[in-house]
Design a protein around this motif. Structure first.
Motif, PDB file in Angstrom:
ATOM      1  N   ARG A 146       0.917  -1.310   0.480  1.00  0.00           N
ATOM      2  CA  ARG A 146      -0.335   0.044   0.295  1.00  0.00           C
ATOM      3  C   ARG A 146       0.777   1.382  -0.010  1.00  0.00           C
ATOM      4  N   HIS A 147       0.453   2.198  -0.371  1.00  0.00           N
ATOM      5  CA  HIS A 147       1.020   3.663  -1.140  1.00  0.00           C
ATOM      6  C   HIS A 147       0.377   4.277   0.617  1.00  0.00           C
ATOM      7  N   GLY A 148       0.774   4.870   1.205  1.00  0.00           N
ATOM      8  CA  GLY A 148       1.236   5.510   2.524  1.00  0.00           C
ATOM      9  C   GLY A 148       1.156   4.912   3.919  1.00  0.00           C
ATOM     10  N   ARG A 165       7.132   9.389  -3.800  1.00  0.00           N
ATOM     11  CA  ARG A 165       6.232  10.035  -3.462  1.00  0.00           C
ATOM     12  C   ARG A 165       5.917  10.883  -5.569  1.00  0.00           C
ATOM     13  N   ARG A 166       4.050  11.252  -5.528  1.00  0.00           N
ATOM     14  CA  ARG A 166       3.675  11.486  -6.454  1.00  0.00           C
ATOM     15  C   ARG A 166       4.634  12.274  -7.654  1.00  0.00           C
ATOM     16  N   ASN A 202     -10.389  12.568  -4.200  1.00  0.00           N
ATOM     17  CA  ASN A 202      -9.417  12.953  -3.806  1.00  0.00           C
ATOM     18  C   ASN A 202      -8.861  14.600  -4.734  1.00  0.00           C
ATOM     19  N   ALA A 244       0.997   8.312  -8.147  1.00  0.00           N
ATOM     20  CA  ALA A 244       2.945   7.781  -7.417  1.00  0.00           C
ATOM     21  C   ALA A 244       3.614   7.193  -8.330  1.00  0.00           C
ATOM     22  N   GLU A 267       3.702  15.732  -3.192  1.00  0.00           N
ATOM     23  CA  GLU A 267       3.583  14.521  -2.058  1.00  0.00           C
ATOM     24  C   GLU A 267       3.671  13.058  -2.082  1.00  0.00           C
ATOM     25  N   VAL A 269       4.010   9.365  -1.337  1.00  0.00           N
ATOM     26  CA  VAL A 269       3.992   8.084  -1.256  1.00  0.00           C
ATOM     27  C   VAL A 269       3.866   6.980  -0.878  1.00  0.00           C
TER      28      VAL A 269
END
Length: 303
Positions: A146-148, A165-166, A202, A244, A267, A269
């Motif tokens: 999972r991301h995050g 990161r994104r 989002n 991502a 951001e 991730v």
């Protein structure tokens, strides 16, 4: 743990799988009374009822369902250890039940699992792909990518790609038609492709520069609850995506997508392997985590 306790665990798992105490007794060449005594001994040790038994059927109690998954993991780990002792070398085996997001699973993880399996042919996979977060306690999942960090703080999150990161990106065709956004604020003039999870869209994307955050409310005609659809829309020229980096790294390398506003920081991730309990990190899962971590580093180095 005493050997008799291990035998009791095995009897419990076999009884659940066969649905019959008598069948378990026949398979182990013991009497039904001995099998029943093993279950009673285990329940007394735990101080909880694991099975509701009648003359014709049996079913798991809620406590039994929770304990069952821990038993399976413990027995699988012991079997791997016994096999390693028997062969004189560490050879992982067994079934790994994994969960991953749709785009991470299809576009990134699948070829890596194939490569891992080529190195460890005794390992088998059961892969669940969904952008819905798996319930690690009630669903048959050993680990999830999972991301995050997971919202449930009781879960164990082991870093796999901590620097992921994104990336803001769009297709060359879209940019030729609509122009290239020069700064995050320009996104208000573009069609943005939004991901939705649990009914929450989002549509507020954050960027960072000179220690300051700029959060942009974006919009457009494309919203989906499937992350891979966002990627496919972006490649097809439907709009700008905020994905991502791992999920679109191959698309960026091949030129199907172009990174935008690269002077801005995006951001974080980080990618994690998520487990319900650190004790469930079997040798096979440990090797898989190391393998995927290295694959992420190799992918980043190739850009």
């Amino acid at each position: 743990m005493k050997m008799k306790a291990l035998q009791d665990l095995d009897i419990f798992v076999r009884t659940v799988d066969s649905g019959s105490l008598s069948a378990t007794a026949r398979a182990l060449d013991i009497t039904p009374a001995a099998a029943s005594a093993a279950l009673k001994r285990l329940e007394a040790e735990l101080g909880a009822s694991l099975l509701v038994r009648s003359t014709r059927s049996l079913r798991l109690t809620p406590e039994g369902a929770v304990f069952l998954e821990h038993c399976r993991s413990a027995l699988a780990t012991l079997q791997e250890g016994q096999h390693a002792l028997a062969t004189g070398r560490t050879q992982v085996q067994g079934v790994l039940r994994l969960a991953a997001s749709s785009d991470m699973g299809r576009n990134v993880l699948l070829p890596w699992l194939d490569a891992f399996q080529a190195l460890h042919p005794q390992v088998r996979f059961r892969l669940q792909l969904s952008d819905r977060l798996a319930n690690m306690y009630s669903e048959p999942v050993d680990a999830a990518f999972r991301h995050g960090e997971p919202p449930d703080s009781s879960l164990v999150a082991l870093p796999v790609a901590p620097n992921n990161r994104r990336v803001l990106c769009a297709s060359p065709a879209y940019l030729a038609q609509r122009g290239v956004p020069q700064k995050p604020g320009d996104l208000t003039q573009h069609d943005c492709l939004c991901f939705m999870l649990g009914g929450e869209v989002n549509d507020r994307w954050s960027f960072f520069r000179d220690g300051k955050e700029e959060a942009i409310s974006v919009g457009g005609g494309h919203v989906t609850n499937d992350g891979d659809v966002v990627r496919r829309w972006a490649i097809a020229g439907r709009g700008v995506a905020y994905k991502a980096w791992l999920d679109v790294a191959q698309d960026l390398k091949a030129g199907r997508l172009v990174a935008l506003c690269t002077e801005w920081q995006t951001e974080p991730v980080p990618l994690y392997m998520v487990l319900p309990d650190r004790r469930q990190l079997t040798p096979a899962l440990r090797l898989l985590r190391e393998f995927v971590s290295q694959a992420c580093l190799d992918l980043q180095a190739a850009q």
